[in-house]
Write an enzyme that holds these catalytic residues in place. Sequence first.
Site, PDB file in Angstrom:
ATOM      1  CB  SER A 161      -0.829   0.117   1.277  1.00 39.92           C
ATOM      2  OG  SER A 161      -1.664  -0.936   1.466  1.00 39.92           O
ATOM      3  CE1 TYR A 188      -7.672  -7.099   1.319  1.00 41.05           C
ATOM      4  CE2 TYR A 188      -5.949  -7.197   2.992  1.00 41.05           C
ATOM      5  CZ  TYR A 188      -6.503  -6.609   1.881  1.00 41.05           C
ATOM      6  OH  TYR A 188      -5.902  -5.523   1.318  1.00 41.05           O
ATOM      7  CD  GLU A 189      -6.454  -9.075  -2.903  1.00 42.64           C
ATOM      8  OE1 GLU A 189      -6.762  -8.708  -4.041  1.00 42.64           O
ATOM      9  OE2 GLU A 189      -5.270  -9.205  -2.536  1.00 42.64           O
ATOM     10  CG  MET A 202      -4.656  -6.691   7.315  1.00 44.26           C
ATOM     11  SD  MET A 202      -6.106  -5.924   6.582  1.00 44.26           S
ATOM     12  CE  MET A 202      -6.674  -4.876   7.927  1.00 44.26           C
ATOM     13  CB  SER A 203       0.567  -7.902   3.471  1.00 47.75           C
ATOM     14  OG  SER A 203       1.432  -6.909   3.968  1.00 47.75           O
ATOM     15  CB  ALA A 214       0.731   0.465   5.120  1.00 47.83           C
ATOM     16  CG  ASN A 217      -3.283   2.867  11.058  1.00 44.31           C
ATOM     17  OD1 ASN A 217      -2.912   2.379   9.976  1.00 44.31           O
ATOM     18  ND2 ASN A 217      -3.712   2.131  12.053  1.00 44.31           N
ATOM     19  CG  HIS A 245      -2.934  -2.735  -2.960  1.00 45.47           C
ATOM     20  ND1 HIS A 245      -2.009  -3.504  -2.313  1.00 45.47           N
ATOM     21  CD2 HIS A 245      -3.642  -2.112  -2.015  1.00 45.47           C
ATOM     22  CE1 HIS A 245      -2.170  -3.342  -1.012  1.00 45.47           C
ATOM     23  NE2 HIS A 245      -3.155  -2.496  -0.809  1.00 45.47           N
ATOM     24  CG  HIS A 265      -7.837   1.737   2.572  1.00 46.85           C
ATOM     25  ND1 HIS A 265      -6.717   0.977   2.856  1.00 46.85           N
ATOM     26  CD2 HIS A 265      -7.778   1.968   1.223  1.00 46.85           C
ATOM     27  CE1 HIS A 265      -6.023   0.769   1.735  1.00 46.85           C
ATOM     28  NE2 HIS A 265      -6.647   1.370   0.745  1.00 46.85           N
ATOM     29  CG  HIS A 276      -3.629  -8.143   0.641  1.00 42.04           C
ATOM     30  ND1 HIS A 276      -3.619  -7.385  -0.508  1.00 42.04           N
ATOM     31  CD2 HIS A 276      -2.807  -7.527   1.522  1.00 42.04           C
ATOM     32  CE1 HIS A 276      -2.818  -6.348  -0.327  1.00 42.04           C
ATOM     33  NE2 HIS A 276      -2.311  -6.403   0.892  1.00 42.04           N
TER      34      HIS A 276
HETATM   35  N1  HPA Z   1      -4.195  -2.934  11.121  1.00 40.94           N
HETATM   36  C1  HPA Z   1      -3.986  -3.873  10.196  1.00 40.94           C
HETATM   37  N2  HPA Z   1      -3.453  -3.611   9.013  1.00 40.94           N
HETATM   38  C2  HPA Z   1      -3.112  -2.339   8.744  1.00 40.94           C
HETATM   39  C3  HPA Z   1      -3.307  -1.301   9.666  1.00 40.94           C
HETATM   40  C4  HPA Z   1      -3.884  -1.620  10.927  1.00 40.94           C
HETATM   41  O1  HPA Z   1      -4.093  -0.759  11.805  1.00 40.94           O
HETATM   42  N3  HPA Z   1      -2.854  -0.155   9.087  1.00 40.94           N
HETATM   43  C5  HPA Z   1      -2.403  -0.498   7.859  1.00 40.94           C
HETATM   44  N4  HPA Z   1      -2.546  -1.816   7.634  1.00 40.94           N
END
Ligand code: HPA
Length: 278
Positions: free
Chosen positions: A32, A87-88, A213-214, A115, A237, A63, A249, A85
């Site tokens: 990302s 989650y996809e 998540m990756s 990220a 974040n 992406h 996001h 990912h």
């Molecule tokens: N959690 C999970 N995945 C993420 C986050 C988060 O806070 N920020 C960016 N990818």
Amino acid sequence: MEEILIRIEKATAFLLEKSEGRKPRVGIVLGSGFSDWTNKLKTILDIPYKEIPGFPTTSVIGHRGHLILADVEGFPVLIMQGRFHYYEGHSMPELAIPIRVFKKLGVETLLLTNASGSINRNYQPGDIMILSDHINLVQDNPLIGPNVEAFGTRFPDAANIYTSELQQIGLLVAAKYGIRAHNGVYVFTSGPAFETPAEIRMMRTLGADAVGMSTVPEAMAACHANMKVLGISLIANLGSGMADHPLTHEDVMHTMNRVAPNLHQILDELVLKLSAMS
Ligand code: HPA
């Protein structure tokens, strides 16, 4: 599994033909917000994933889904602009396909970018974390199924997935470009929902510093194939429950865009250093 192996063979054969004898030693997965780094590169090949036989395809906003072969000051470098990912809906072995294709094309050093959300209270959005290790909370693994001896051993050692020498280089280069860099543990969750505040507290107790998540599926495949790995996470974040507003996001993308120029400088220098070493 056989189907996966056939897909790896097909993608490798296709890319071998396209790359006309160039042997990339360094591969990069741009997560990302890192994707724009390729804009100023000297591109040799730029192929949408959907045109590569056997490759998965991607769908996330922010992406892009292209495989790029670039010339970085004379070094051929293979780049995934956008990743796949869990989650996809991709299975773990599917997530390993591109990494195994990279290996077959000659890549020995892998730079994984992503990220993440902070867990460690000392981390701020815009900081970088060089991965020292990870925790796989998904408890699924790309190496499940019959072992492919051609890639690696049945029970790979996972004590040094992230090459210590590369961690040191990552920390030094980040510091040089004025980004606050930490060395910490990344915890992998399936997503796509962000975590609950209770989960963030749990992850902190477990010893994690940032969550995402990756990366972990790819790092496991690379570890199995005995590749050197450098993992770089941009803290996009504060973790769930740590800020006074809901997590979106768009927040993640906002931080990425703010620090993109520095990230690009870091990638420029790292890719050159890793290429010279490989
Ligand atoms: N959690 C999970 N995945 C993420 C986050 C988060 O806070 N920020 C960016 N990818």
